[in-house]
Design an enzyme around this catalytic site. Structure first.
Site, mmCIF file in Angstrom:
data_model
loop_
_atom_site.group_PDB
_atom_site.id
_atom_site.type_symbol
_atom_site.label_atom_id
_atom_site.label_comp_id
_atom_site.label_asym_id
_atom_site.label_seq_id
_atom_site.Cartn_x
_atom_site.Cartn_y
_atom_site.Cartn_z
ATOM 1 N N ASP A 148 0.827 -1.203 0.000
ATOM 2 C CA ASP A 148 0.000 0.000 0.000
ATOM 3 C C ASP A 148 0.867 1.261 0.000
ATOM 4 O O ASP A 148 0.534 2.255 0.645
ATOM 5 C CB ASP A 148 -0.916 -0.016 1.230
ATOM 6 N N CYS A 208 -22.723 -5.811 1.356
ATOM 7 C CA CYS A 208 -21.781 -4.707 1.523
ATOM 8 C C CYS A 208 -22.356 -3.406 0.980
ATOM 9 O O CYS A 208 -22.216 -2.340 1.599
ATOM 10 C CB CYS A 208 -20.444 -5.033 0.872
ATOM 11 N N CYS A 212 -23.260 0.056 3.461
ATOM 12 C CA CYS A 212 -22.430 1.264 3.394
ATOM 13 C C CYS A 212 -23.228 2.480 3.873
ATOM 14 O O CYS A 212 -24.250 2.827 3.281
ATOM 15 C CB CYS A 212 -21.936 1.495 1.967
ATOM 16 N N CYS A 255 -13.693 3.004 8.433
ATOM 17 C CA CYS A 255 -15.041 2.421 8.492
ATOM 18 C C CYS A 255 -14.938 0.957 8.094
ATOM 19 O O CYS A 255 -14.328 0.631 7.078
ATOM 20 C CB CYS A 255 -15.980 3.170 7.551
ATOM 21 N N CYS A 258 -18.793 -2.361 5.581
ATOM 22 C CA CYS A 258 -18.958 -3.325 4.490
ATOM 23 C C CYS A 258 -18.341 -4.671 4.843
ATOM 24 O O CYS A 258 -18.818 -5.721 4.389
ATOM 25 C CB CYS A 258 -18.390 -2.777 3.182
#
Length: 369
Positions: A148, A208, A212, A255, A258
């Site tokens: 990442d 999911c 959301c 968050c 999901c």
């Protein structure tokens, strides 16, 4: 350059590589090729729609993200790695427990992955150790490790190498691990045999998308980052749009909704490394306790954590929004007074960014110039 082609393969078997990876805390290893041309139209359409928001580096890198051999010249194979992060002490029913936390306005919602050590540090160091093991077996070779941290299509590479499939929420899903894991890659100049790609197993499920809280998953496999709470609380460095603030609830860093809703996460694997153990102050955090931190305490308590990179201002910005949402949730009178007093007490010393969010959070009559 080290050994190439069949010479390298004679010395490096995939099962041997997997064994070394397990010793280093990785849960799964795969091998992908570097031809990601089929992913380019989707990437171009996503950028053209502006779904990357203010993450301008996404557009700046252009199609290099889908062309590993351009990102690291000489790359012919990519070793992909999965590392589970669900804390070792996570109880059964952790998804339900996390959803319940989000229903308590004064509790603080912090993404599971961020409650321990910064995964960038953990994965990067262990990927390099894995590369060192390969070099010891086949001789020096060209490589770079990523987690990442560069323009890499991680989910595409993970899918092609068999680590999992792209779920409708755009995260990688694995049948035996759900989605609670990090991905890392080693770009190498050795031609290794590719592992079998993963097949999708979402079926007709839309859990999911339905879960959301901001409608950021605008279509299956398509995320508008500008509406994503993870983007708004972490990547976005300006004021959070007013229309989005009520939707954040008590989520102050990231968050997980999901993932909490995804049926495959009943198979989520606990981490094998203590690095992802929950730090004491994130075991049961409350908004008022975290709001009470000064900058020095924030820096101390988030040292070595991914949270530290957003800085104190964004941290307070996020908390101010969550405290405002708590006030709007209809707290008991004593709690409401405590929240309003805490917000007002910080207003004078706050930065302009944070003050704007405090003023939004407080009832108009409580704001004193």
């Amino acid at each position: 350059m080290g050994l190439q082609g069949h010479e390298a393969l004679a010395l490096l078997e995939l099962e041997q590589l997997r064994g070394w990876a397990r010793d280093l805390g990785f849960s799964q290893i795969g091998i992908s090729g570097v031809d990601l041309a089929q992913a380019e139209p989707g990437l171009q359409a996503w950028l053209a729609a502006g779904f990357h928001g203010s993450m301008h580096y996404m557009a700046a890198h252009g199609m290099k993200r889908a062309r590993p051999a351009e990102l690291v010249p000489g790359t012919v194979s990519v070793i992909t790695a999965r590392m589970d992060y669900l804390p070792r002490t996570a109880p059964d029913g952790w998804q339900r427990i996390e959803f319940e936390r989000l229903q308590r306005p004064l509790d603080a919602g912090v993404s599971l992955y961020a409650r321990g050590r910064d995964y960038h540090k953990v994965l990067r160091a262990r990927l390099q150790k894995l590369a060192d093991r390969v070099a010891a077996a086949v001789g020096p070779f060209g490589h770079r490790v990523f987690t990442d941290s560069a323009p890499v299509l991680e989910v595409e590479l993970a899918t092609r190498s068999g680590l999992g499939w792209r779920g409708r929420h755009t995260l990688t899903l694995a049948r035996d691990a759900g989605s609670t894991f990090f991905l890392g890659e080693i770009f190498i100049d050795l031609a290794l045999p590719e592992s079998e790609p993963a097949q999708a197993h979402c079926g007709a499920c839309t859990a999911c998308l339905d879960a959301c809280p901001t409608g950021a998953i605008v279509a299956p496999y398509r995320l508008d980052a500008r509406r994503c709470i993870s983007y708004l609380t972490i990547e976005h460095d300006g004021p959070i749009p007013e229309e989005m603030r009520p939707l954040l609830g008590n989520r102050i860093y990231g968050c997980d909704d999901c993932q909490l809703a995804c049926p495959w996460n009943k198979f989520a694997q606990r981490a094998t490394l203590p690095d992802f153990d929950v730090r004491p102050h994130f075991e049961a955090p409350t908004l008022l306790a975290l709001w009470g931190w000064g900058e020095a305490e924030f820096l101390s308590r988030t040292e070595g954590s991914p949270i530290r990179r957003i800085g104190f201002d964004r941290w307070q910005r996020n908390l101010a929004v969550a405290l405002g949402n708590a006030l709007r949730a209809g707290l008991e009178e004593g709690d409401a007074r405590a929240v309003a007093a805490a917000l007002q007490g910080r207003r004078e010393s706050a930065s302009e960014l944070v003050r704007r969010h405090i003023d939004w959070a407080l009832p108009p009559a409580a704001v004193t110039p």
